[in-house]
Design a protein around this motif. Sequence first.
Motif, PDB file in Angstrom:
ATOM      1  N   GLU A 134       1.398   4.358  40.083  1.00 33.66           N
ATOM      2  CA  GLU A 134       1.842   2.649  40.348  1.00 33.66           C
ATOM      3  C   GLU A 134       0.425   3.266  41.752  1.00 33.66           C
ATOM      4  N   ARG A 161      11.420  -2.689  45.012  1.00 35.31           N
ATOM      5  CA  ARG A 161      10.732  -2.407  45.892  1.00 35.31           C
ATOM      6  C   ARG A 161       8.906  -2.642  45.818  1.00 35.31           C
ATOM      7  N   ASP A 199      12.218   0.915  42.191  1.00 31.72           N
ATOM      8  CA  ASP A 199      10.935   0.563  42.200  1.00 31.72           C
ATOM      9  C   ASP A 199      10.234  -0.132  42.023  1.00 31.72           C
ATOM     10  N   LYS A 258       4.695   7.722  40.250  1.00 29.59           N
ATOM     11  CA  LYS A 258       4.055   7.326  41.641  1.00 29.59           C
ATOM     12  C   LYS A 258       2.708   7.111  41.490  1.00 29.59           C
ATOM     13  N   TYR A 289       7.764  -0.069  36.040  1.00 32.04           N
ATOM     14  CA  TYR A 289       9.095   0.128  36.711  1.00 32.04           C
ATOM     15  C   TYR A 289       9.740  -0.380  35.452  1.00 32.04           C
TER      16      TYR A 289
END
Length: 82
Positions: free
Chosen positions: A22, A49, A46, A19, A38
């Motif tokens: 990202e 998304r 993820d 995260k 991912y």
Amino acid sequence: MSRMYVEQAKQLEQQAKYKEAERLYVTVREPDLAIAMYKNKKMWNDMIRLVKINHNKEMVQESYLVVAKVCGIPDDGDLEER
């Protein structure tokens, strides 16, 4: 400067801090690097998304097909309609 953030994001990837990695990729406008991260980690939710946020409908559909293929779901033509 963005190269520095990309390098830092790669270090975060190696530490399994996805995260945070990202966040850095998106900050420097490199969401495709986060999508690839991912994808490589098979973190499909993820990946999808981010594809939905950063790409068009065709790329989203193609991404779903990639996930289905990797997961062994047979492509009977029905997947493209979803």
